[in-house]
Design a protein around this motif. Sequence first.
Motif, mmCIF file in Angstrom:
data_model
loop_
_atom_site.group_PDB
_atom_site.id
_atom_site.type_symbol
_atom_site.label_atom_id
_atom_site.label_comp_id
_atom_site.label_asym_id
_atom_site.label_seq_id
_atom_site.Cartn_x
_atom_site.Cartn_y
_atom_site.Cartn_z
ATOM 1 N N ASP A 121 5.454 -3.755 -8.377
ATOM 2 C CA ASP A 121 4.378 -4.483 -9.052
ATOM 3 C C ASP A 121 3.026 -3.931 -8.609
ATOM 4 N N SER A 122 2.204 -3.533 -9.571
ATOM 5 C CA SER A 122 0.869 -3.032 -9.232
ATOM 6 C C SER A 122 0.001 -4.125 -8.612
ATOM 7 N N ASN A 123 0.282 -5.393 -8.925
ATOM 8 C CA ASN A 123 -0.466 -6.486 -8.291
ATOM 9 C C ASN A 123 -0.198 -6.523 -6.787
ATOM 10 N N TYR A 124 1.026 -6.185 -6.384
ATOM 11 C CA TYR A 124 1.357 -6.099 -4.954
ATOM 12 C C TYR A 124 0.518 -5.002 -4.296
ATOM 13 N N VAL A 125 0.409 -3.855 -4.955
ATOM 14 C CA VAL A 125 -0.406 -2.763 -4.424
ATOM 15 C C VAL A 125 -1.848 -3.245 -4.260
ATOM 16 N N PHE A 126 -2.379 -3.901 -5.268
ATOM 17 C CA PHE A 126 -3.749 -4.429 -5.225
ATOM 18 C C PHE A 126 -3.922 -5.358 -4.021
ATOM 19 N N GLU A 127 -3.025 -6.334 -3.886
ATOM 20 C CA GLU A 127 -3.114 -7.308 -2.789
ATOM 21 C C GLU A 127 -3.012 -6.638 -1.432
ATOM 22 N N GLN A 128 -2.113 -5.678 -1.295
ATOM 23 C CA GLN A 128 -1.945 -4.979 -0.028
ATOM 24 C C GLN A 128 -3.184 -4.164 0.332
ATOM 25 N N ILE A 129 -3.789 -3.547 -0.652
ATOM 26 C CA ILE A 129 -5.006 -2.777 -0.382
ATOM 27 C C ILE A 129 -6.132 -3.705 0.045
ATOM 28 N N VAL A 130 -6.290 -4.825 -0.646
ATOM 29 C CA VAL A 130 -7.332 -5.785 -0.276
ATOM 30 C C VAL A 130 -7.168 -6.190 1.187
ATOM 31 N N GLU A 131 -5.941 -6.505 1.607
ATOM 32 C CA GLU A 131 -5.691 -6.886 3.006
ATOM 33 C C GLU A 131 -6.007 -5.746 3.958
ATOM 34 N N ARG A 132 -5.567 -4.553 3.622
ATOM 35 C CA ARG A 132 -5.705 -3.409 4.528
ATOM 36 C C ARG A 132 -7.150 -2.947 4.699
ATOM 37 N N ILE A 133 -7.975 -3.091 3.676
ATOM 38 C CA ILE A 133 -9.355 -2.588 3.781
ATOM 39 C C ILE A 133 -10.354 -3.689 4.132
ATOM 40 N N GLU A 134 -9.862 -4.907 4.344
ATOM 41 C CA GLU A 134 -10.774 -6.005 4.677
ATOM 42 C C GLU A 134 -11.655 -5.616 5.867
ATOM 43 N N GLY A 135 -12.947 -5.831 5.728
ATOM 44 C CA GLY A 135 -13.903 -5.474 6.760
ATOM 45 C C GLY A 135 -14.380 -4.029 6.672
ATOM 46 N N HIS A 136 -13.729 -3.225 5.813
ATOM 47 C CA HIS A 136 -14.100 -1.819 5.668
ATOM 48 C C HIS A 136 -14.564 -1.482 4.257
ATOM 49 N N GLY A 137 -14.248 -2.339 3.292
ATOM 50 C CA GLY A 137 -14.612 -2.075 1.917
ATOM 51 C C GLY A 137 -13.942 -3.061 0.988
ATOM 52 N N GLU A 138 -14.019 -2.771 -0.301
ATOM 53 C CA GLU A 138 -13.415 -3.656 -1.287
ATOM 54 C C GLU A 138 -13.034 -2.879 -2.545
ATOM 55 N N ILE A 139 -12.092 -3.450 -3.285
ATOM 56 C CA ILE A 139 -11.781 -2.926 -4.615
ATOM 57 C C ILE A 139 -12.826 -3.515 -5.550
ATOM 58 N N CYS A 140 -13.631 -2.654 -6.162
ATOM 59 C CA CYS A 140 -14.722 -3.127 -7.003
ATOM 60 C C CYS A 140 -14.403 -3.098 -8.491
ATOM 61 N N SER A 141 -13.407 -2.301 -8.882
ATOM 62 C CA SER A 141 -13.057 -2.222 -10.298
ATOM 63 C C SER A 141 -11.723 -1.511 -10.427
ATOM 64 N N TRP A 142 -11.260 -1.370 -11.670
ATOM 65 C CA TRP A 142 -10.002 -0.694 -11.958
ATOM 66 C C TRP A 142 -10.042 -0.185 -13.388
ATOM 67 N N TRP A 143 -9.035 0.632 -13.719
ATOM 68 C CA TRP A 143 -8.951 1.210 -15.054
ATOM 69 C C TRP A 143 -7.490 1.461 -15.382
ATOM 70 N N GLN A 144 -7.097 1.146 -16.598
ATOM 71 C CA GLN A 144 -5.754 1.417 -17.092
ATOM 72 C C GLN A 144 -5.862 2.552 -18.092
ATOM 73 N N GLY A 145 -5.387 3.727 -17.701
ATOM 74 C CA GLY A 145 -5.442 4.889 -18.571
ATOM 75 C C GLY A 145 -4.115 5.132 -19.262
ATOM 76 N N PRO A 146 -4.044 6.204 -20.043
ATOM 77 C CA PRO A 146 -2.820 6.488 -20.788
ATOM 78 C C PRO A 146 -1.625 6.840 -19.894
ATOM 79 N N THR A 147 -1.881 7.432 -18.718
ATOM 80 C CA THR A 147 -0.774 7.823 -17.835
ATOM 81 C C THR A 147 -0.943 7.341 -16.402
ATOM 82 N N GLU A 148 -2.095 6.754 -16.089
ATOM 83 C CA GLU A 148 -2.374 6.317 -14.722
ATOM 84 C C GLU A 148 -3.136 5.001 -14.735
#
Length: 184
Positions: A121-148
């Motif tokens: 699940d890509s939502n799991y990836v999102f949540e894990q990144i948010v936890e891992r980068i806490e205090g160092h940065g943030e996910i500010c946006s995203w994009w759904q492309g044709p292959t990525e």
Amino acid sequence: MTDSPLHLTVKLNARLQPEHRHELFEDPLDALLGSAELGEITGGGTALTEDGEVDYGDIEVALNDPASLPGVIELLEQLGAPKGSLIQREGAPDQPFGVTEGLALYLNGTDLPDEVYEQCDSNYVFEQIVERIEGHGEICSWWQGPTETALYLYGASFDTLHACIADLLASYPLCQGARVVRTA
């Protein structure tokens, strides 16, 4: 105070969907300009690549007094404007500014085994990144492309952001074949 406003473009070196650009930069800047009677936002836009991915965003500003420009830049940097951002105005060289570094993580959306897409699940990836980068940065946006699918992270250090997510990229099946790109 001058009789005519100083018109400038804030070119943000940020891969932000328009609503994220508004939330993170335009709305706070508009509030400052309005409350201090420094000027107004007169427009803005988003430049896209051929694939439809955001390349950068801009904000059109009219300042009542050119002397307020350093304060505008200071606010944008406090808000996390990425390195490589520019102030552009007629008759003057581009003025670089920005303090954060950017990392784009591109998840492969077409070439992995079907069971990876079924079980991960890509939502799991999102949540894990948010936890891992806490205090160092943030996910500010995203994009759904044709292959990525891309997640755009911004923080003080690209290297730190990358190190914080390295174990996830190495271990989670949906992150196989992911690309990491420095964006700022």
